[in-house]
Design a protein around this motif. Structure first.
Motif, PDB file in Angstrom:
ATOM      1  N   THR A  59       0.856  -1.189   0.000  1.00 15.24           N
ATOM      2  CA  THR A  59       0.000   0.000   0.000  1.00 15.24           C
ATOM      3  C   THR A  59       0.896   1.245   0.000  1.00 15.24           C
ATOM      4  O   THR A  59       2.049   1.202   0.415  1.00 15.24           O
ATOM      5  CB  THR A  59      -0.905   0.029   1.239  1.00 15.24           C
ATOM      6  N   GLU A  60       0.337   2.366  -0.476  1.00  8.89           N
ATOM      7  CA  GLU A  60       1.133   3.579  -0.595  1.00  8.89           C
ATOM      8  C   GLU A  60       1.224   4.345   0.722  1.00  8.89           C
ATOM      9  O   GLU A  60       2.248   4.992   0.991  1.00  8.89           O
ATOM     10  CB  GLU A  60       0.546   4.481  -1.686  1.00  8.89           C
ATOM     11  N   THR A  61       0.177   4.297   1.553  1.00  8.99           N
ATOM     12  CA  THR A  61       0.166   5.076   2.800  1.00  8.99           C
ATOM     13  C   THR A  61      -0.508   4.282   3.914  1.00  8.99           C
ATOM     14  O   THR A  61      -1.164   3.260   3.663  1.00  8.99           O
ATOM     15  CB  THR A  61      -0.604   6.398   2.614  1.00  8.99           C
ATOM     16  N   PHE A  62      -0.325   4.759   5.161  1.00  6.79           N
ATOM     17  CA  PHE A  62      -1.113   4.273   6.283  1.00  6.79           C
ATOM     18  C   PHE A  62      -1.322   5.437   7.255  1.00  6.79           C
ATOM     19  O   PHE A  62      -0.587   6.439   7.218  1.00  6.79           O
ATOM     20  CB  PHE A  62      -0.452   3.082   6.978  1.00  6.79           C
ATOM     21  N   THR A  63      -2.339   5.330   8.109  1.00  4.03           N
ATOM     22  CA  THR A  63      -2.607   6.374   9.096  1.00  4.03           C
ATOM     23  C   THR A  63      -2.175   5.904  10.474  1.00  4.03           C
ATOM     24  O   THR A  63      -2.234   4.710  10.786  1.00  4.03           O
ATOM     25  CB  THR A  63      -4.098   6.740   9.130  1.00  4.03           C
ATOM     26  N   SER A  64      -1.718   6.857  11.316  1.00  4.71           N
ATOM     27  CA  SER A  64      -1.233   6.535  12.647  1.00  4.71           C
ATOM     28  C   SER A  64      -1.695   7.621  13.617  1.00  4.71           C
ATOM     29  O   SER A  64      -1.814   8.794  13.245  1.00  4.71           O
ATOM     30  CB  SER A  64       0.295   6.436  12.648  1.00  4.71           C
ATOM     31  N   THR A  65      -1.958   7.245  14.885  1.00  2.00           N
ATOM     32  CA  THR A  65      -2.503   8.153  15.902  1.00  2.00           C
ATOM     33  C   THR A  65      -1.542   8.290  17.072  1.00  2.00           C
ATOM     34  O   THR A  65      -0.948   7.308  17.529  1.00  2.00           O
ATOM     35  CB  THR A  65      -3.860   7.635  16.401  1.00  2.00           C
ATOM     36  N   CYS A  66      -1.390   9.518  17.597  1.00  2.00           N
ATOM     37  CA  CYS A  66      -0.521   9.807  18.737  1.00  2.00           C
ATOM     38  C   CYS A  66      -1.148   9.263  20.015  1.00  2.00           C
ATOM     39  O   CYS A  66      -2.296   9.587  20.359  1.00  2.00           O
ATOM     40  CB  CYS A  66      -0.286  11.317  18.839  1.00  2.00           C
ATOM     41  N   GLN A  67      -0.414   8.437  20.765  1.00  2.00           N
ATOM     42  CA  GLN A  67      -0.910   7.766  21.963  1.00  2.00           C
ATOM     43  C   GLN A  67      -0.470   8.490  23.239  1.00  2.00           C
ATOM     44  O   GLN A  67       0.392   9.374  23.226  1.00  2.00           O
ATOM     45  CB  GLN A  67      -0.393   6.324  21.990  1.00  2.00           C
ATOM     46  N   LEU A  68      -1.075   8.094  24.387  1.00  2.00           N
ATOM     47  CA  LEU A  68      -0.757   8.690  25.678  1.00  2.00           C
ATOM     48  C   LEU A  68       0.714   8.535  26.064  1.00  2.00           C
ATOM     49  O   LEU A  68       1.270   9.349  26.791  1.00  2.00           O
ATOM     50  CB  LEU A  68      -1.620   8.052  26.779  1.00  2.00           C
ATOM     51  N   ASN A  69       1.350   7.472  25.592  1.00  2.00           N
ATOM     52  CA  ASN A  69       2.746   7.234  25.941  1.00  2.00           C
ATOM     53  C   ASN A  69       3.710   7.969  25.011  1.00  2.00           C
ATOM     54  O   ASN A  69       4.927   7.762  25.069  1.00  2.00           O
ATOM     55  CB  ASN A  69       3.060   5.736  25.937  1.00  2.00           C
ATOM     56  N   GLY A  70       3.164   8.812  24.126  1.00  2.00           N
ATOM     57  CA  GLY A  70       4.015   9.575  23.222  1.00  2.00           C
ATOM     58  C   GLY A  70       4.481   8.792  22.014  1.00  2.00           C
ATOM     59  O   GLY A  70       5.381   9.240  21.291  1.00  2.00           O
ATOM     60  N   ARG A  71       3.852   7.664  21.768  1.00  2.91           N
ATOM     61  CA  ARG A  71       4.227   6.849  20.611  1.00  2.91           C
ATOM     62  C   ARG A  71       3.087   6.822  19.613  1.00  2.91           C
ATOM     63  O   ARG A  71       1.921   6.995  19.967  1.00  2.91           O
ATOM     64  CB  ARG A  71       4.581   5.425  21.052  1.00  2.91           C
ATOM     65  N   TRP A  72       3.447   6.569  18.381  1.00  2.00           N
ATOM     66  CA  TRP A  72       2.459   6.449  17.309  1.00  2.00           C
ATOM     67  C   TRP A  72       1.980   5.020  17.201  1.00  2.00           C
ATOM     68  O   TRP A  72       2.745   4.076  17.424  1.00  2.00           O
ATOM     69  CB  TRP A  72       3.072   6.873  15.971  1.00  2.00           C
ATOM     70  N   SER A  73       0.705   4.869  16.851  1.00  2.00           N
ATOM     71  CA  SER A  73       0.159   3.527  16.632  1.00  2.00           C
ATOM     72  C   SER A  73      -0.976   3.617  15.606  1.00  2.00           C
ATOM     73  O   SER A  73      -1.815   4.519  15.702  1.00  2.00           O
ATOM     74  CB  SER A  73      -0.361   2.932  17.939  1.00  2.00           C
ATOM     75  N   PRO A  74      -0.998   2.710  14.629  1.00  2.00           N
ATOM     76  CA  PRO A  74       0.001   1.664  14.376  1.00  2.00           C
ATOM     77  C   PRO A  74       1.241   2.227  13.676  1.00  2.00           C
ATOM     78  O   PRO A  74       1.211   3.335  13.154  1.00  2.00           O
ATOM     79  CB  PRO A  74      -0.742   0.693  13.458  1.00  2.00           C
ATOM     80  N   ILE A  75       2.307   1.408  13.672  1.00  2.00           N
ATOM     81  CA  ILE A  75       3.547   1.765  12.968  1.00  2.00           C
ATOM     82  C   ILE A  75       3.923   0.609  12.044  1.00  2.00           C
ATOM     83  O   ILE A  75       3.944  -0.552  12.473  1.00  2.00           O
ATOM     84  CB  ILE A  75       4.693   2.030  13.962  1.00  2.00           C
ATOM     85  N   TYR A  76       4.197   0.942  10.801  1.00  2.00           N
ATOM     86  CA  TYR A  76       4.659  -0.052   9.816  1.00  2.00           C
ATOM     87  C   TYR A  76       6.001   0.415   9.258  1.00  2.00           C
ATOM     88  O   TYR A  76       6.256   1.617   9.151  1.00  2.00           O
ATOM     89  CB  TYR A  76       3.642  -0.231   8.692  1.00  2.00           C
ATOM     90  N   SER A  77       6.843  -0.522   8.914  1.00  2.00           N
ATOM     91  CA  SER A  77       8.193  -0.200   8.431  1.00  2.00           C
ATOM     92  C   SER A  77       8.190   0.106   6.944  1.00  2.00           C
ATOM     93  O   SER A  77       7.494  -0.546   6.158  1.00  2.00           O
ATOM     94  CB  SER A  77       9.148  -1.379   8.691  1.00  2.00           C
ATOM     95  N   CYS A  78       8.965   1.103   6.581  1.00  2.00           N
ATOM     96  CA  CYS A  78       9.244   1.383   5.173  1.00  2.00           C
ATOM     97  C   CYS A  78      10.534   0.667   4.811  1.00  2.00           C
ATOM     98  O   CYS A  78      11.604   0.996   5.341  1.00  2.00           O
ATOM     99  CB  CYS A  78       9.388   2.889   4.936  1.00  2.00           C
ATOM    100  N   GLU A  79      10.425  -0.317   3.962  1.00  2.00           N
ATOM    101  CA  GLU A  79      11.585  -1.127   3.588  1.00  2.00           C
ATOM    102  C   GLU A  79      12.142  -0.652   2.246  1.00  2.00           C
ATOM    103  O   GLU A  79      11.387  -0.240   1.363  1.00  2.00           O
ATOM    104  CB  GLU A  79      11.199  -2.608   3.473  1.00  2.00           C
ATOM    105  N   PRO A  80      13.470  -0.701   2.081  1.00  2.00           N
ATOM    106  CA  PRO A  80      14.037  -0.277   0.795  1.00  2.00           C
ATOM    107  C   PRO A  80      13.576  -1.189  -0.337  1.00  2.00           C
ATOM    108  O   PRO A  80      13.403  -2.400  -0.149  1.00  2.00           O
ATOM    109  CB  PRO A  80      15.555  -0.389   1.016  1.00  2.00           C
ATOM    110  N   VAL A  81      13.348  -0.585  -1.500  1.00  2.00           N
ATOM    111  CA  VAL A  81      12.989  -1.348  -2.701  1.00  2.00           C
ATOM    112  C   VAL A  81      14.093  -2.363  -2.991  1.00  2.00           C
ATOM    113  O   VAL A  81      15.283  -2.055  -2.909  1.00  2.00           O
ATOM    114  CB  VAL A  81      12.814  -0.390  -3.898  1.00  2.00           C
ATOM    115  N   ASN A  82      13.697  -3.583  -3.297  1.00  2.00           N
ATOM    116  CA  ASN A  82      14.654  -4.646  -3.616  1.00  2.00           C
ATOM    117  C   ASN A  82      14.488  -5.028  -5.079  1.00  2.00           C
ATOM    118  O   ASN A  82      13.456  -5.549  -5.483  1.00  2.00           O
ATOM    119  CB  ASN A  82      14.425  -5.858  -2.714  1.00  2.00           C
ATOM    120  N   CYS A  83      15.506  -4.727  -5.875  1.00  2.00           N
ATOM    121  CA  CYS A  83      15.445  -5.035  -7.311  1.00  2.00           C
ATOM    122  C   CYS A  83      15.726  -6.504  -7.601  1.00  2.00           C
ATOM    123  O   CYS A  83      15.476  -6.971  -8.719  1.00  2.00           O
ATOM    124  CB  CYS A  83      16.441  -4.159  -8.081  1.00  2.00           C
ATOM    125  N   GLY A  84      16.253  -7.233  -6.613  1.00  2.00           N
ATOM    126  CA  GLY A  84      16.545  -8.651  -6.830  1.00  2.00           C
ATOM    127  C   GLY A  84      17.691  -8.851  -7.809  1.00  2.00           C
ATOM    128  O   GLY A  84      18.211  -7.909  -8.417  1.00  2.00           O
TER     129      GLY A  84
END
Length: 668
Positions: free
Chosen positions: A333-358
């Motif tokens: 997917t191109e984007t995701f949404t994340s919300t600021c939590q009470l502990n100062g962290r974002w949730s959910p969090i997904y990793s952006c991985e480098p493109v792999n040309c193989g």
């Protein structure tokens, strides 16, 4: 009665324990002397004494008398004194007490807890009586605090049999019982001021402090440095340092005299780490900490951007996260949404991985220059041909693009413009400069593109790549398959490369009896194994406007007749030039697809059995990397008699068929 017995037993035990303790603290003393001293020792005596000092003590030996037989290097009678395998003294003869005190006794001392050994030996006879030796030994307590190998960080205390270290107030003794460390591990809650141990004034040396700061949920710690900031640095490097860590981020290390900027940690729990070395008089720092309403930082996950863009976000706010160029989300997917939590962290969090040309799918005969190259975004690869008889046609270097494609500098992709390894053409490892009829025998490697077909009629051909050969149409007409031989100069040689044909394509304009369009392509059933003796010849680059041979001498070769009837078992070659107009009078029509070539004296000519063979320029022996050999003509037809100075041979003009050759090889 029984109670009295118990009391007496306890009293005896206590007295014994006291005596042991006292005895251990008293020095050990004693005498050692040679047998018979002072009345003289006998012959053939060998006796050894060993005395040891208790831990924390040394054993000291003092010779009071020495009277032994004098001999060279004390080889007759001798007193040897040593510690372990280290010889301290080798003595004989007579020495006064003053001499012993000044030159021998000072060295007769063991190490702490060590042992001294004395060995006395006499030989089989003595001409006069000698008294022998007498020595006195005692143990002494070692003052370890003055020994070079004892290091206490702060204070050293000697006692009988040992020593101990202690520390200044505010320090504790480390597990090694020598090093003093600052006592500065604390847990703090809420607001306050943090200073290094020793403040005010120079901070403690050898400190490894860990301050754990915490505030209520929904709050974060706000940090502010106030007053003097002075943490030791040297040549731009931190000798001492201050570091601040949260679960997700590290600030610092900080040192020097420049006060760091305020820090909004976005964390409920923070660790402040302070380290100092063993020296310095720096003043330290003052760090105010207090709670503040929790916020989330403007960074949700590495290698991404967020919108809307702000430095800080309040609890409950939502952002849209998009990976930066060259990075993608695992689920595509191109984007995701994340919300600021009470502990100062974002949730959910997904990793952006480098493109792999193989790893790219490589064509035949091609390799990567590295065995296991990186294939992620912006990494590079290079390709090469696996054989020296091939060269790379296309781009060699590619970079992994954000699209997942390997892209060259000119923006061509590997998948759409795949480089190819094409045979090297027109280059020989051998060359000759000699003057086929009237020719010379070729050697291996001189004409590596020359092919021979024996059946049903002898003829020649030229290898033009690793799958195709070119010859005269009349050599292969009415044939479905043939066997060509190459990589040899002797037609009878066993060591040759045989090539089975898969397809024979005769030019559609060729019709007997005329020799117009006398040209054919032959596709081999498998890739020809190229070597220094089997290399393709280059085709002409383009059609010429002037003479076909460009005014140069060329070389024709073949296994044809060397006189009027005999076919040569050896590959022959000779040098010819182009002649304008007609070669000889004939009823056959001469067209623009032919040209005439031969030798001015008639001594060199192509002949029967040479048909289909090559005529190349430049002259054999003058080719180079910059001037490869190019196929200008195919032996086609000629006069009934070879080698007549008035008659020359006709050759198919190869440059007239370049488009047809390329089209046929692409389609087939």
């Amino acid at each position: 009665m029984q109670a009295d017995i118990v009391s007496s037993t306890m009293l005896i035990f206590c007295v014994c324990a006291l005596l042991v303790s006292v005895c251990q603290s008293l020095p050990i003393v004693g005498w050692i002397q040679s047998p018979g001293y002072p009345h003289g020792y006998g012959s053939d005596i060998s006796e050894t004494w060993k005395r040891c000092a208790p831990p924390g003590h040394v054993l000291s030996l003092r010779l009071l008398h020495l009277d032994l037989e004098e001999s060279y290097e004390c080889e007759n009678d001798v007193l040897k004194i040593s510690e372990d395998h280290n010889l301290l003294a080798n003595l004989c003869g007579r020495m006064t007490l003053e001499e012993l005190q000044s030159s021998v006794n000072p060295s007769l001392r063991s190490s702490s807890g060590g042992c001294l050994s004395l060995t006395f030996q006499s030989d089989y006879s003595n001409t006069e009586r000698h008294a022998g030796f007498k020595a006195f030994y005692t143990t002494q307590d070692v003052d370890e605090c003055w020994e070079n190998d004892v290091v206490c960080s702060h204070f050293c205390h000697n006692y009988i049999g040992g020593y101990s270290c202690s520390c200044k107030p505010g320090y504790y003794l480390d597990e090694d019982q020598h090093e003093c460390r600052a006592n500065c591990t604390e847990e703090r809650y809420g607001a306050g001021v943090l200073k290094p141990p020793g403040s005010p004034g120079p901070y403690f040396e050898n400190a490894d402090c860990l301050f754990s700061l915490s505030v209520d949920e929904g709050n974060q710690l706000e940090l502010k440095f106030t007053g003097v900031f002075d943490v030791e640095s040297r040549d731009g490097r931190c000798v001492d340092f201050l570091k601040i860590k949260t679960d997700t981020e590290t600030f610092g290390p900080f040192c020097g005299k420049n006060r760091p900027a305020d820090i909004l940690t976005a964390a409920q729990h923070v660790k402040v780490i302070f380290h100092s070395d063993l020296e310095g008089t720096n003043q330290g720092f003052s760090l105010e900490y207090k709670p503040k309403g929790m916020e989330c930082s403007g960074k949700v996950t590495p290698d991404s951007t967020v919108s809307p863009v702000r430095d800080r976000y309040q609890v409950g706010e939502t952002v849209t996260v998009r990976c930066v160029t060259g990075y993608v989300l695992i689920d595509s997917t191109e984007t995701f949404t994340s919300t600021c939590q009470l502990n100062g962290r974002w949730s959910p969090i997904y990793s952006c991985e480098p493109v792999n040309c193989g790893h790219p799918e490589l064509p035949d005969l091609m390799d990567l220059t590295e065995d296991n190259p990186q294939t992620l975004y912006e990494h590079t690869i290079s390709v090469k041909c696996s054989s020296e008889y091939y060269k790379l046609d296309g781009n060699a270097n590619f970079t992994c693009d954000a699209t997942g494609e390997w892209v060259a500098e000119n923006r061509q992709t590997f998948s759409q413009h795949t480089p190819q390894c094409v045979p090297v053409c027109g280059i020989t490892t051998e060359s000759a400069r000699k003057r086929i009829f009237g020719g010379e025998n070729a050697t291996l490697g001189q004409i590596p593109w020359q092919l021979l077909v024996k059946e049903p009629h002898r003829g020649g051909a030229s290898l033009i790549n690793d799958r195709w050969a070119i010859t005269a149409a009349h050599v292969v007409e009415n044939q479905r398959s043939l066997i060509f031989a190459g990589g040899m100069v002797n037609a009878r040689a066993k060591e040759k490369v045989e090539m089975q044909t898969e397809k024979i394509i005769i030019h559609p304009g060729y019709k007997k009896p005329n020799f117009d369009n006398d040209i054919a392509l032959v596709k081999m059933s498998s890739r020809v194994p190229l070597s220094e003796n089997l290399i393709p010849v280059c085709l002409p680059e383009k059609k010429t406007n002037g003479p076909t041979m460009e005014g140069k001498m060329g070389t024709v070769s073949g296994f044809g007749a060397t006189d009027k009837r005999i076919k040569s078992p050896f590959l022959q070659y000779g040098h010819v030039k182009e002649y304008p107009g007609f070669c000889f009078q004939s009823n056959l029509k001469v067209t623009d697809n032919m040209f005439c070539a031969g030798d001015a004296d008639g001594g060199v000519d192509s002949c029967k059995g040479d048909s289909g063979g090559p005529l190349v320029i430049p002259l054999l022996g003058f080719g180079s990397l910059n001037t490869p050999y190019r196929l200008k003509g195919i032996v086609s037809w000629g006069p009934p008699v070879c080698g007549n100075r008035d008659y020359k041979g006709y050759y198919t003009k190869v440059e007239n068929y370049l488009d047809w050759i390329r089209e046929m090889m692409e389609k087939n």
